[in-house]
Design a protein around this motif. Structure first.
Motif, PDB file in Angstrom:
ATOM      1  N   TRP A   1       0.828  -1.212   0.000  1.00  0.00           N
ATOM      2  CA  TRP A   1       0.000   0.000   0.000  1.00  0.00           C
ATOM      3  C   TRP A   1       0.858   1.257   0.000  1.00  0.00           C
ATOM      4  O   TRP A   1       0.550   2.245  -0.681  1.00  0.00           O
ATOM      5  CB  TRP A   1      -0.952   0.005   1.198  1.00  0.00           C
ATOM      6  N   VAL A   2       1.958   1.232   0.743  1.00  0.00           N
ATOM      7  CA  VAL A   2       2.846   2.392   0.786  1.00  0.00           C
ATOM      8  C   VAL A   2       3.550   2.585  -0.556  1.00  0.00           C
ATOM      9  O   VAL A   2       3.694   3.719  -1.024  1.00  0.00           O
ATOM     10  CB  VAL A   2       3.887   2.241   1.927  1.00  0.00           C
ATOM     11  N   VAL A   3       3.957   1.490  -1.190  1.00  0.00           N
ATOM     12  CA  VAL A   3       4.578   1.569  -2.522  1.00  0.00           C
ATOM     13  C   VAL A   3       3.603   2.210  -3.513  1.00  0.00           C
ATOM     14  O   VAL A   3       3.975   3.109  -4.279  1.00  0.00           O
ATOM     15  CB  VAL A   3       5.008   0.172  -3.024  1.00  0.00           C
ATOM     16  N   LEU A   4       2.353   1.761  -3.487  1.00  0.00           N
ATOM     17  CA  LEU A   4       1.338   2.303  -4.408  1.00  0.00           C
ATOM     18  C   LEU A   4       1.058   3.774  -4.123  1.00  0.00           C
ATOM     19  O   LEU A   4       0.966   4.585  -5.058  1.00  0.00           O
ATOM     20  CB  LEU A   4       0.036   1.493  -4.280  1.00  0.00           C
ATOM     21  N   LEU A   5       0.934   4.132  -2.841  1.00  0.00           N
ATOM     22  CA  LEU A   5       0.663   5.521  -2.456  1.00  0.00           C
ATOM     23  C   LEU A   5       1.807   6.431  -2.893  1.00  0.00           C
ATOM     24  O   LEU A   5       1.578   7.511  -3.465  1.00  0.00           O
ATOM     25  CB  LEU A   5       0.473   5.604  -0.935  1.00  0.00           C
ATOM     26  N   THR A   6       3.035   5.981  -2.661  1.00  0.00           N
ATOM     27  CA  THR A   6       4.206   6.777  -3.031  1.00  0.00           C
ATOM     28  C   THR A   6       4.337   6.880  -4.547  1.00  0.00           C
ATOM     29  O   THR A   6       4.691   7.942  -5.079  1.00  0.00           O
ATOM     30  CB  THR A   6       5.487   6.151  -2.447  1.00  0.00           C
ATOM     31  N   ALA A   7       4.042   5.788  -5.251  1.00  0.00           N
ATOM     32  CA  ALA A   7       4.139   5.784  -6.714  1.00  0.00           C
ATOM     33  C   ALA A   7       3.115   6.731  -7.343  1.00  0.00           C
ATOM     34  O   ALA A   7       3.439   7.468  -8.289  1.00  0.00           O
ATOM     35  CB  ALA A   7       3.940   4.366  -7.248  1.00  0.00           C
ATOM     36  N   VAL A   8       1.895   6.729  -6.817  1.00  0.00           N
ATOM     37  CA  VAL A   8       0.846   7.630  -7.334  1.00  0.00           C
ATOM     38  C   VAL A   8       1.257   9.085  -7.112  1.00  0.00           C
ATOM     39  O   VAL A   8       1.122   9.927  -8.011  1.00  0.00           O
ATOM     40  CB  VAL A   8      -0.508   7.347  -6.646  1.00  0.00           C
ATOM     41  N   THR A   9       1.778   9.385  -5.916  1.00  0.00           N
ATOM     42  CA  THR A   9       2.236  10.743  -5.607  1.00  0.00           C
ATOM     43  C   THR A   9       3.366  11.148  -6.538  1.00  0.00           C
ATOM     44  O   THR A   9       3.411  12.284  -7.030  1.00  0.00           O
ATOM     45  CB  THR A   9       2.726  10.829  -4.147  1.00  0.00           C
ATOM     46  N   MET A  10       4.283  10.220  -6.795  1.00  0.00           N
ATOM     47  CA  MET A  10       5.398  10.477  -7.704  1.00  0.00           C
ATOM     48  C   MET A  10       4.899  10.863  -9.096  1.00  0.00           C
ATOM     49  O   MET A  10       5.330  11.869  -9.670  1.00  0.00           O
ATOM     50  CB  MET A  10       6.288   9.237  -7.792  1.00  0.00           C
ATOM     51  N   VAL A  11       3.971  10.069  -9.625  1.00  0.00           N
ATOM     52  CA  VAL A  11       3.437  10.320 -10.972  1.00  0.00           C
ATOM     53  C   VAL A  11       2.718  11.668 -11.041  1.00  0.00           C
ATOM     54  O   VAL A  11       2.924  12.451 -11.980  1.00  0.00           O
ATOM     55  CB  VAL A  11       2.482   9.180 -11.398  1.00  0.00           C
ATOM     56  N   VAL A  12       1.879  11.960 -10.020  1.00  0.00           N
ATOM     57  CA  VAL A  12       1.126  13.220  -9.988  1.00  0.00           C
ATOM     58  C   VAL A  12       2.073  14.414  -9.943  1.00  0.00           C
ATOM     59  O   VAL A  12       1.896  15.395 -10.689  1.00  0.00           O
ATOM     60  CB  VAL A  12       0.170  13.250  -8.770  1.00  0.00           C
TER      61      VAL A  12
ATOM     62  N   HIS B   1      12.239   6.613  -3.250  1.00  0.00           N
ATOM     63  CA  HIS B   1      11.555   5.923  -2.149  1.00  0.00           C
ATOM     64  C   HIS B   1      10.676   4.780  -2.658  1.00  0.00           C
ATOM     65  O   HIS B   1      10.493   3.788  -1.960  1.00  0.00           O
ATOM     66  CB  HIS B   1      10.736   6.925  -1.335  1.00  0.00           C
ATOM     67  N   VAL B   2      10.136   4.930  -3.858  1.00  0.00           N
ATOM     68  CA  VAL B   2       9.401   3.819  -4.476  1.00  0.00           C
ATOM     69  C   VAL B   2      10.350   2.636  -4.645  1.00  0.00           C
ATOM     70  O   VAL B   2       9.991   1.483  -4.372  1.00  0.00           O
ATOM     71  CB  VAL B   2       8.807   4.232  -5.841  1.00  0.00           C
TER      72      VAL B   2
ATOM     73  N   ALA C   1      11.279  17.996  -9.179  1.00  0.00           N
ATOM     74  CA  ALA C   1      12.373  17.446  -8.377  1.00  0.00           C
ATOM     75  C   ALA C   1      11.844  16.545  -7.261  1.00  0.00           C
ATOM     76  O   ALA C   1      12.395  15.474  -6.993  1.00  0.00           O
ATOM     77  CB  ALA C   1      13.211  18.576  -7.785  1.00  0.00           C
ATOM     78  N   ASP C   2      10.760  16.971  -6.620  1.00  0.00           N
ATOM     79  CA  ASP C   2      10.202  16.165  -5.533  1.00  0.00           C
ATOM     80  C   ASP C   2       9.598  14.878  -6.083  1.00  0.00           C
ATOM     81  O   ASP C   2       9.648  13.831  -5.433  1.00  0.00           O
ATOM     82  CB  ASP C   2       9.140  16.960  -4.764  1.00  0.00           C
ATOM     83  N   GLY C   3       9.023  14.949  -7.283  1.00  0.00           N
ATOM     84  CA  GLY C   3       8.463  13.758  -7.911  1.00  0.00           C
ATOM     85  C   GLY C   3       9.547  12.734  -8.222  1.00  0.00           C
ATOM     86  O   GLY C   3       9.390  11.534  -7.976  1.00  0.00           O
ATOM     87  N   ILE C   4      10.684  13.218  -8.729  1.00  0.00           N
ATOM     88  CA  ILE C   4      11.814  12.332  -9.011  1.00  0.00           C
ATOM     89  C   ILE C   4      12.372  11.760  -7.711  1.00  0.00           C
ATOM     90  O   ILE C   4      12.727  10.585  -7.628  1.00  0.00           O
ATOM     91  CB  ILE C   4      12.906  13.091  -9.791  1.00  0.00           C
ATOM     92  N   HIS C   5      12.427  12.604  -6.671  1.00  0.00           N
ATOM     93  CA  HIS C   5      12.902  12.166  -5.354  1.00  0.00           C
ATOM     94  C   HIS C   5      12.007  11.056  -4.801  1.00  0.00           C
ATOM     95  O   HIS C   5      12.480  10.100  -4.199  1.00  0.00           O
ATOM     96  CB  HIS C   5      12.919  13.358  -4.403  1.00  0.00           C
TER      97      HIS C   5
END
Length: 211
Positions: free
Chosen positions: A14-25, A48-49, A40-44
């Motif tokens: 669930w954390v991987v999915l949440l972080t991945a969605v945030t990254m993409v957005v 964590h993903v 930059a924050d999205g790449i960062h």
């Protein structure tokens, strides 16, 4: 695989999915709004993903090998190895923050404060939610879940220090406050990662953990 390990696997996913969605957005909005802070924050977030994804994969491997009659090893070592690898990534992440922060002293840049604070706030909310998901009882913990938990706590600390530092810098017009906050955060993260490396490394070598 114990019930607790299965629970840890689901929480980590669930954390991987949440972080991945945030990254993409963040990457999409960073590109469409031409915001370097968001991009930059999205790449960062991608780092964590990768790190937390490693923790999730470790639980899958443990679940697979525990059902295999050919595997006679200690599955806990797999979790310790994943925790050790994740600890190394956390240490690298901390040193990157410190190097970038020190460079800001010599090569200051103009900060778009409100935009940067918004990005840091998004990161903080996501990491607080992730921390709640990864929270675990100490007696049922392992180095793998602890590593994933430390990653989101470290990121939350970075976001919080950024918010406080940026706000102070914006109010008093002292940009280097943001840099000092980043350096302090990186030192705390280095301490956490070294502790994780000592404990997981000791487990891998079957020696008493170094205090």
């Amino acid at each position: 695989m114990t019930e607790h390990k299965h629970s840890h696997e689901k929480k980590t996913l669930w954390v991987v999915l949440l972080t991945a969605v945030t990254m993409v957005v963040e990457i999409i909005f960073g590109l469409t709004t031409k915001s370097m802070a968001l991009l930059a924050d999205g790449i960062h977030m991608g780092s964590h993903v990768l790190a937390i994804g490693l923790s999730w994969v470790a639980y899958i491997v443990v679940r697979k090998v525990s059902r295999s009659e050919k595997f006679n090893g200690n599955s806990e070592k797999i979790l310790s190895l994943s925790g050790y690898s994740s600890g190394l990534l956390l240490l690298i992440f901390a040193f990157v923050i410190m190097v970038e922060a020190i460079q800001r002293f010599y090569y200051p840049v103009d900060i778009v404060y409100k935009e940067a604070i918004l990005v840091a706030t998004i990161g903080l909310v996501v990491n607080i939610a992730s921390a709640f998901l990864l929270h675990h009882d100490h007696e049922h913990s392992d180095h793998n879940i602890r590593a994933a938990y430390l990653h989101v706590i470290a990121d939350a600390l970075t976001s919080l220090s950024a918010i406080l530092g940026l706000t102070a810098a914006m109010i008093w017009d002292i940009p280097f406050i943001d840099t000092i906050a980043a350096i302090i955060s990186s030192l705390v993260i280095i301490k956490w990662s070294v502790g994780l490396l000592k404990q997981s490394g000791a487990a891998l070598l079957d020696i008493k953990p170094v205090e």
